[in-house]
Design an enzyme around this catalytic site. Sequence first.
Site, PDB file in Angstrom:
ATOM      1  N   GLU A   1     -48.830 -93.486 -64.390  1.00 51.31           N
ATOM      2  CA  GLU A   1     -48.099 -94.494 -63.622  1.00 51.31           C
ATOM      3  C   GLU A   1     -46.813 -94.867 -64.351  1.00 51.31           C
ATOM      4  OE1 GLU A   1     -48.495 -99.111 -62.071  1.00 51.31           O
ATOM      5  OE2 GLU A   1     -50.262 -98.084 -62.860  1.00 51.31           O
TER       6      GLU A   1
ATOM      7  N   LYS B   1     -70.940-101.863 -65.814  1.00 49.76           N
ATOM      8  CA  LYS B   1     -69.850-101.220 -65.066  1.00 49.76           C
ATOM      9  C   LYS B   1     -69.607-101.863 -63.708  1.00 49.76           C
ATOM     10  CE  LYS B   1     -70.526 -97.029 -67.685  1.00 49.76           C
ATOM     11  NZ  LYS B   1     -71.059 -95.690 -67.777  1.00 49.76           N
TER      12      LYS B   1
ATOM     13  N   ASP C   1     -65.310 -95.449 -72.594  1.00 51.72           N
ATOM     14  CA  ASP C   1     -65.882 -95.133 -71.289  1.00 51.72           C
ATOM     15  C   ASP C   1     -65.013 -95.796 -70.229  1.00 51.72           C
ATOM     16  OD1 ASP C   1     -67.347 -94.868 -68.958  1.00 51.72           O
ATOM     17  OD2 ASP C   1     -69.281 -95.244 -69.916  1.00 51.72           O
TER      18      ASP C   1
ATOM     19  N   HIS D   1     -39.995-101.159 -60.541  1.00 50.70           N
ATOM     20  CA  HIS D   1     -40.780-100.012 -60.092  1.00 50.70           C
ATOM     21  C   HIS D   1     -39.905 -98.979 -59.373  1.00 50.70           C
ATOM     22  CE1 HIS D   1     -44.335-102.357 -61.132  1.00 50.70           C
ATOM     23  NE2 HIS D   1     -45.059-101.265 -60.939  1.00 50.70           N
TER      24      HIS D   1
END
Length: 406
Positions: free
Chosen positions: A103, A234, A308, A398
């Site tokens: 990104e 998670k 992770d 952006h």
Amino acid sequence: MIERLGGIASADRVRARLAPRTEDVPNRFRVAREASGEGIAGWWAARGKDGGALARVAEPEAYGANIENMIGAVTLPVGVAGPLRVNGLNAQGDYWVPLATSEAALVASYARGADVITRSGGAAAAMTAEGVLRSPAFVFVDMVEAGVFIGWAAAHVEALRAAAESTTRHGKLEAIDPFLDNDTVFLVCRYSTGDAAGQNMVTIATEALCRAVLEACPVQPRCWFVEGNFSGDKKASYLGLITGRGRKVSASVLIPDALVKRCLHVTPERMLDYARVAQLGALLSGQVGAQGHYANGLAAFYIATGQDAACVAESAVGFTRMERREGGLWMSVTLPNLLVGSVGGGTGLPAQRAALELMGLAGSGKAPALAEVAASICLAGEISIMAAIAAGDFTRAHHRLARTRA
């Protein structure tokens, strides 16, 4: 959608497309647990392809303990934000923080926030608690048996602790908290995991604890499961938000007014105006926590350092605060669920190990400092994005760094 595919008259054709197909079931690919250049090349050759950049892997054997069915490796660019000054209980110094992302504008934004923090004297950071949860579930005939089980477990905590800790050199079972729902009992087990993030460690330890329950408990469950989906593993959860899961870390900085104007191109008053709106938006939309974009920095940091990445789902929960204080604008972040480790998992992979070494945070004894750096880079990201939105620069940045450059 039906109309796009041809109108109501096409319903039968749509059903035909969605119907199960059982003809020509392909042979299942045998799970390969070894990683090798020959295995990768052979897999692609069997399909008449060469795999291109995906299949070109230096030292594929180094990945064997971390993957099955390896057919290549994806290369992500790694940028660096810093130097980021951290004045932590464990992390002390100016850190170059690696961020792996595709990104555009992300690294530039975090680098700007890191610069502001460093020019302000650094982020005060502290890991205040740690504990990875696992929540085995036991289902009994009725609530009476469930209550008997809770009483038995409370009287045999030491035996259960010994069973769990027999599976690990570094993990410690710190607490067992029962949660009753009629005939079902969740045992919320909290572990300290040393320098590892510890997900696999606590699963194996909890399995041993459950086996000890089955061997000795006078009331036997109708069924049981090593994880009852209560721990928040998670997933964003209120349990994790309140009690913490992983490492709880808070970081803060006081930014002088002059720095806010010079480096962030906005006034402190405008920043506070936006902070009030952002808090209201979080409240009205029912967010778990209230913050701007912890997930951006954590995902990039986790991928770069071998964490992770799926744990971002819970790690990116927390609170960002902004207040007027004497001498400047005070900002803080609190993340109760940081799942990070300096050993184990993907931290030993070649590139990820190098990223940890860049910060001086590879190996034993470094996990608390790593957590404080992770929280501090989240603080940098909050400073930068909130300033960009408050100043009206968010879209322009952006456009310039992502769309136009691409």
